[in-house]
Design a protein around this motif. Structure first.
Motif, PDB file in Angstrom:
ATOM      1  N   MET A   1       0.850  -1.186   0.000  1.00 41.64           N
ATOM      2  CA  MET A   1       0.000   0.000   0.000  1.00 41.64           C
ATOM      3  C   MET A   1       0.886   1.237   0.000  1.00 41.64           C
ATOM      4  N   LYS A   2       0.480   2.241  -0.680  1.00 41.92           N
ATOM      5  CA  LYS A   2       1.380   3.387  -0.879  1.00 41.92           C
ATOM      6  C   LYS A   2       1.497   4.220   0.391  1.00 41.92           C
ATOM      7  N   SER A   3       2.671   4.765   0.537  1.00 45.56           N
ATOM      8  CA  SER A   3       2.988   5.520   1.728  1.00 45.56           C
ATOM      9  C   SER A   3       2.587   6.981   1.543  1.00 45.56           C
ATOM     10  N   GLU A   4       2.160   7.595   2.636  1.00 46.86           N
ATOM     11  CA  GLU A   4       1.822   9.019   2.592  1.00 46.86           C
ATOM     12  C   GLU A   4       2.939   9.821   3.247  1.00 46.86           C
ATOM     13  N   PRO A   5       2.898  11.127   3.085  1.00 42.58           N
ATOM     14  CA  PRO A   5       3.948  11.940   3.702  1.00 42.58           C
ATOM     15  C   PRO A   5       3.962  11.750   5.217  1.00 42.58           C
ATOM     16  N   GLN A   6       5.165  11.840   5.771  1.00 41.14           N
ATOM     17  CA  GLN A   6       5.319  11.578   7.199  1.00 41.14           C
ATOM     18  C   GLN A   6       4.501  12.551   8.058  1.00 41.14           C
ATOM     19  N   GLN A   7       3.952  12.003   9.115  1.00 41.35           N
ATOM     20  CA  GLN A   7       3.201  12.797  10.080  1.00 41.35           C
ATOM     21  C   GLN A   7       3.859  12.670  11.454  1.00 41.35           C
ATOM     22  N   PHE A   8       3.578  13.669  12.306  1.00 38.88           N
ATOM     23  CA  PHE A   8       4.133  13.630  13.657  1.00 38.88           C
ATOM     24  C   PHE A   8       3.020  13.565  14.714  1.00 38.88           C
ATOM     25  N   ALA A   9       1.926  12.981  14.329  1.00 36.00           N
ATOM     26  CA  ALA A   9       0.785  12.908  15.255  1.00 36.00           C
ATOM     27  C   ALA A   9       1.110  12.048  16.474  1.00 36.00           C
ATOM     28  N   SER A  10       1.938  11.036  16.259  1.00 35.30           N
ATOM     29  CA  SER A  10       2.273  10.145  17.374  1.00 35.30           C
ATOM     30  C   SER A  10       3.577   9.437  17.071  1.00 35.30           C
ATOM     31  N   ASP A  11       4.331   9.135  18.110  1.00 34.72           N
ATOM     32  CA  ASP A  11       5.532   8.336  17.902  1.00 34.72           C
ATOM     33  C   ASP A  11       5.168   6.870  17.692  1.00 34.72           C
ATOM     34  N   ASN A  12       3.877   6.560  17.781  1.00 36.67           N
ATOM     35  CA  ASN A  12       3.425   5.216  17.417  1.00 36.67           C
ATOM     36  C   ASN A  12       3.169   5.081  15.918  1.00 36.67           C
ATOM     37  N   TYR A  13       3.287   6.188  15.198  1.00 37.37           N
ATOM     38  CA  TYR A  13       3.074   6.128  13.752  1.00 37.37           C
ATOM     39  C   TYR A  13       4.321   5.625  13.026  1.00 37.37           C
ATOM     40  N   ALA A  14       5.425   5.586  13.739  1.00 35.71           N
ATOM     41  CA  ALA A  14       6.689   5.183  13.108  1.00 35.71           C
ATOM     42  C   ALA A  14       6.769   3.669  12.955  1.00 35.71           C
ATOM     43  N   GLY A  15       7.612   3.234  12.078  1.00 36.33           N
ATOM     44  CA  GLY A  15       7.782   1.816  11.831  1.00 36.33           C
ATOM     45  C   GLY A  15       8.848   1.184  12.714  1.00 36.33           C
ATOM     46  N   ILE A  16       9.429   0.125  12.199  1.00 29.98           N
ATOM     47  CA  ILE A  16      10.452  -0.629  12.918  1.00 29.98           C
ATOM     48  C   ILE A  16      11.810  -0.114  12.461  1.00 29.98           C
ATOM     49  N   CYS A  17      12.688   0.173  13.411  1.00 31.38           N
ATOM     50  CA  CYS A  17      13.995   0.715  13.048  1.00 31.38           C
ATOM     51  C   CYS A  17      14.895  -0.402  12.502  1.00 31.38           C
ATOM     52  N   PRO A  18      15.903  -0.042  11.736  1.00 33.08           N
ATOM     53  CA  PRO A  18      16.746  -1.058  11.088  1.00 33.08           C
ATOM     54  C   PRO A  18      17.360  -2.067  12.056  1.00 33.08           C
ATOM     55  N   GLU A  19      17.785  -1.583  13.196  1.00 33.97           N
ATOM     56  CA  GLU A  19      18.446  -2.494  14.129  1.00 33.97           C
ATOM     57  C   GLU A  19      17.463  -3.539  14.679  1.00 33.97           C
ATOM     58  N   ALA A  20      16.260  -3.103  14.988  1.00 39.87           N
ATOM     59  CA  ALA A  20      15.255  -4.061  15.468  1.00 39.87           C
ATOM     60  C   ALA A  20      14.879  -5.025  14.348  1.00 39.87           C
ATOM     61  N   TRP A  21      14.767  -4.473  13.165  1.00 38.40           N
ATOM     62  CA  TRP A  21      14.420  -5.302  12.009  1.00 38.40           C
ATOM     63  C   TRP A  21      15.476  -6.374  11.754  1.00 38.40           C
ATOM     64  N   ALA A  22      16.717  -5.951  11.774  1.00 36.31           N
ATOM     65  CA  ALA A  22      17.807  -6.892  11.482  1.00 36.31           C
ATOM     66  C   ALA A  22      17.844  -8.020  12.511  1.00 36.31           C
ATOM     67  N   ALA A  23      17.617  -7.674  13.748  1.00 37.27           N
ATOM     68  CA  ALA A  23      17.646  -8.716  14.781  1.00 37.27           C
ATOM     69  C   ALA A  23      16.482  -9.681  14.600  1.00 37.27           C
ATOM     70  N   THR A  24      15.330  -9.149  14.219  1.00 40.43           N
ATOM     71  CA  THR A  24      14.173 -10.026  13.963  1.00 40.43           C
ATOM     72  C   THR A  24      14.505 -10.985  12.829  1.00 40.43           C
ATOM     73  N   GLU A  25      15.127 -10.434  11.811  1.00 38.47           N
ATOM     74  CA  GLU A  25      15.496 -11.255  10.661  1.00 38.47           C
ATOM     75  C   GLU A  25      16.490 -12.339  11.079  1.00 38.47           C
ATOM     76  N   ALA A  26      17.446 -11.932  11.884  1.00 39.55           N
ATOM     77  CA  ALA A  26      18.449 -12.902  12.328  1.00 39.55           C
ATOM     78  C   ALA A  26      17.812 -14.005  13.164  1.00 39.55           C
ATOM     79  N   ALA A  27      16.763 -13.625  13.897  1.00 37.82           N
ATOM     80  CA  ALA A  27      16.106 -14.613  14.777  1.00 37.82           C
ATOM     81  C   ALA A  27      15.227 -15.575  13.994  1.00 37.82           C
ATOM     82  N   ASN A  28      14.924 -15.173  12.760  1.00 36.59           N
ATOM     83  CA  ASN A  28      13.956 -15.961  11.992  1.00 36.59           C
ATOM     84  C   ASN A  28      14.584 -17.140  11.259  1.00 36.59           C
ATOM     85  N   GLY A  29      15.251 -17.977  11.986  1.00 34.62           N
ATOM     86  CA  GLY A  29      15.836 -19.145  11.338  1.00 34.62           C
ATOM     87  C   GLY A  29      15.827 -20.325  12.275  1.00 34.62           C
TER      88      GLY A  29
END
Lengths: 355, 355, 355, 355
Positions: D1-29
């Motif tokens: 789904m297409k992304s819209e311009p960034q908003q600052f309504a909440s810090d819950n609007y942000a995604g997963i940071c690279p470091e958390a993502w990489a660790a999840t990926e590493a754990a997925n084996g």
């Protein structure tokens, strides 16, 4: 409203005994502070401490056994803990989930036990069956003295149970809805049967013992009673005119009515059991050790008894339950005996009678 | 134990009135079925239905107001709902979190209200302040009649509140710990003040009205009472010897003691309030509409009253609270009046007195 | 951290399947509204409505099965109600009292059932055993499809259960922790196995189906879902970054991964079961109808398997449980088969082996 | 789904940071044990112990802040206890009664505090206001660091609060939903801000810090953690594939992403606040000490901002809230600044603007 002939369907059918009544009447004068800040409540608490020879016991008063037992158990465990009891324990079978409600979810782990009594082995089996966080952790054992069917733990049996509990890190609670009947039957001191035998917490029943309502909760280890007054209040078990819940206890305890009432009820049970012991077609289902008699008989015979005007429950094993109280009349028991004998002779046996 | 001079610290300090006592005595005979399956309980329930001119009302009996109000509210909402009440409502200030406990977490939303009364505007403000799932959804409004400080909702005010509730999809509960005092003061029929005015559920207090203990819960819409008997049982509010909780209601209701007791208590409050209205240094904090009188006075004057042997609470606004009951003695009120007058003259005013 | 050889101890040992992963990755961009107000959550909900051919179904997302099942059951009963389940149901055996906690005390009534399946007769027995207020009133039945030991209710069996429930006024909940495996095995449409067969409420498991976490709760009768969003929020089951709980569902459902994953896991179970069917000393404990294989063997043989590096649980009947998932490798299953065959030959039978 | 311009309504609007993502990926084996018996969970727990320089800390992982804070508070108090918090604390305003639910009724006592911070005086006022059993007994204090509006307790302030708690026999809990932002802003060690300052229990937020979901609960006194694992399991907060809840923590903590993310978010807040400090018609409502900026402006100006495509909440004091996260883009902040300045010039002031 006019009174009907006495029935033995339940010891809750009895009224208020004279000693409890007189104390209530004596308490009914003048302005008395509310919520337990009164002299009667202090006096009742002291009477319990004296009776149990335990000056540092903490005593609380609840309106009924449902609440007393549930609050007591809830004080010993969290929602993710479990309570070990017999499959026939009242907390399991007849409290509509009150222990689970007051504790916010503690699970009851039930032991199949023919006579409703727990043993160290049964407790150990349930307590050690699981040790992972996917199942509630056992934290307390509750025994009923006497049991629902009128059996008694001997002092040695209680000591063995409490030793088993200590080994397993479990607390021991006693449901004493008919505690007085146990004392009268065993002929022992209340202290011997409780804290000296390792019981942490006792619910001492007043209703079945001759009061209008009321159960006392005794903490033999005062540390366990921390903030228990708040617990009672929040749970709707703090009476505003507390004196009317506690003065009857003064009447029961100070002059010995509690034990006299129980001894009378026990004697009535033995009177019935003895008199019908030889009646063909009626068989005692359990040893008569307190104030209950359970008689197994064919449906035809039970119906015949009902036809003669007797009321009784058959929810345990289909047998007729007779419970005696402080006011049970020997003449009326004799009338029951006569009717049982008559039914015994008149109604023929059937093959299915003992089924 | 010897009686001390009468105090007016609380209407819970009073004993059992003769009519409740006599009914209890009458109930204390013979074998009577337990758990509410008895004739007294039926008769008490019918007496309530008659009194409220509502033959299909469902009636339940709880041991005290903490439980009655909490169970009633819990029956109207789930844990994630909220209850709108006045900041000075007893359920908020003096039940140790019982409403939250019985409902497993329902939040009380409190309206600041100078006289403890809710208005449609206050209710609307709280009910519509939030409409997202991050805050408990309002589901029920509870009003106290009379309020903790003895004020009354007029019938029109109750009708306005209930109309506001209906608009908002909210149920209306009435905490009637002193319901009889309200009826006596407004001179209206119980039905007018409750179901005819849109009240769904009433807790009718017996303890402060002259009984040893007991509160009745009246569902004017029987559908709302579904399974409520289970709720009471599980929550430790089902009496085994129920007749002793219900027979007193028969005594109170059938002969009119309930309204006579309340009228007497109200008259006592007016007697005190009228007699000290002109006393310098003592100011009535609230209109005297039921059985309570709150007097603002300097700490010195309050201490002087205490020195003369009077007991009273000051937890509301620092003023002295006097509550009257069915047994309040006019002579004793006059003695209090004399002492207030004496203190009024003897203790000098201070600038800070009214602070 | 380095990976070890694949084990079949649990289907929870598996990782995230590619489809769920890709959807998560796709969701990880830009600013997205929180708490379910996002496009992914809507799309996942719609995907469920499509899959079940039920446009008015209400869909909620919880973090895990403990919460999903407990919240679902709590929404169908009050604390004084009871839930009928099999003695081996996960809610009874492995949720640490979660159903009791979320419902504030509802009791689980368990039916002894050899294969973990309920029948109308078993349900009726538990539902009608008691009808007094001293025992929690049955209100809901929960069935597990497939059961803990991998058996399936046929569509006819589900219909019979739901008909029995309707007769008794009970709601029917399905614990579908492995719902996809049931669909794959029975080869039926999700709708047929649920609302068309009379199921009111389904918990559809995602974790064991290939997701990192997550369970969907489907209300087929939208009226039952009233305020359920508040319930989830209050119970700690509303994700702030909801898209990461719901996007994986989009990945699972839209392209059919959910059923492919399940079919693969089921096939793996059959592969193992078929290959060791004739191995002396290893006996299948249950028919293999989903993704589980339970093998009874002597302690010596099980130890020998462990010595060869295999991990498995034996908490059900002492047999070795093997569970397969979306990622189970056929080669690794074959290795397990070889080891079982080796152990079968090498370790001698003992008389007690089958005990 | 297409992304819209960034908003600052909440810090819950942000995604997963690279470091958390990489660790999840590493754990997925591979096959990994479930329910926390895996290497990732151990490593994450150890990373917390290292970070806090507290080798004996007990660490638990919950899915979200609602559950983490509620379970933590419930572990410190019983249903009849109370929790002292600020009126603007998230546990009071935005958890739908979760603390009351998990604790089965504990009441929150709220202190009106302009900046959302508690002081020893405020705590003492609430803790000592009542000492009777008719009101829940205070047992724990919870502070939010930073507060909902982005203010920080200094280390001295925390120490003062904890000293006050100790004097009153209260436990101290810290809601650290944005704990990392506090550390980054104060430039202090986690240990200094917590256990060395007297905090008993910390909920350390991962979601707002860059993870998909997850909150850690740290017991600095291991004795307080007794059986807490059972509590989590029963409450639906034990993940089966735990590694996916814990590996991200490894990614966040081991390489310092947690503090870098927070520092970035804080800098973004300062960037906005600094750039609009002189804009007529926009007034900072609170000092900018963490990652939040609250701007008071007229409804017309706020509408004008919305017309330019900006999303923000106004639930606190009617001002516009902007929250920054690990992924906030400076260019996008600058675009917001430009729009605020434009609106500032274009929309005229009104007398009511600051109302």
């Amino acid at each position: 409203m006019k009174s009907e002939p006495q029935q033995f369907a339940s010891d809750n059918y009895a009224g208020i005994c004279p000693e409890a009544w007189a104390a209530t009447e004596a308490a009914n004068g003048g302005s008395v502070p509310a919520y337990g800040e009164d002299a009667w409540t202090k006096r009742a608490s002291d009477a319990f401490r004296d009776l149990f020879d335990k000056p540092d016991a903490e005593v609380f008063f609840a309106f009924n056994g449902t609440a007393a037992n549930s609050l007591a158990l809830a004080s010993l465990c969290q929602s993710y803990h479990s309570v070990i009891c017999s499959a026939s324990a009242h907390v399991e079978t007849d409290e509509c989930g009150a222990p689970e409600f007051f504790s916010n979810g503690s699970k009851l782990l039930v032991a199949a036990s023919p006579d409703g009594k727990l043993t160290p082995a049964l407790i150990r089996g349930l307590a050690t069956g699981r040790s992972d966080i996917h199942f509630p952790k056992p934290r307390v054992v509750t025994i009923t003295q006497p049991t629902e069917t009128g059996q008694l733990y001997t002092l040695d049996e209680i000591r063995a149970v409490s030793a088993g509990c200590r080994d397993l890190g479990l607390r021991l609670h006693m449901d004493g809805a008919r505690f007085a009947n146990a004392c009268a039957s065993l002929g022992c001191e209340p202290a011997e049967m409780t804290w000296k035998a390792g019981v942490d917490l006792l619910c001492f029943g007043g209703t079945k013992n001759g009061m209008a309502a009321g159960e006392a909760i005794l903490f033999f280890d005062p540390a366990l009673a921390e903030d228990f007054g708040y617990r009672c209040k929040q749970a709707g078990q703090l009476a505003s005119k507390m004196r009317f819940l506690t003065a009857p206890w003064v009447g029961m305890l100070e002059g010995g009515a509690w034990i006299r009432n129980a001894a009378h009820a026990n004697a009535c049970a033995r009177r019935l059991a003895g008199a019908v012991a030889e009646c063909p077609g009626f068989t005692a289902m359990f040893p008569v050790e307190a104030n209950a008699v359970f008689l197994k008989a064919s449906p035809e015979r039970l119906d015949a008894l009902r036809d003669r005007g007797w009321r009784f429950y058959t929810f345990i094993g289909g047998g007729a339950r007779f419970m005696f109280a402080w006011d049970s009349e020997p003449e009326r028991i004799d009338a029951l005996v006569r009717d049982i004998r008559a039914v015994s002779s008149a109604v023929p046996d059937r093959l299915s009678a003992s089924g």
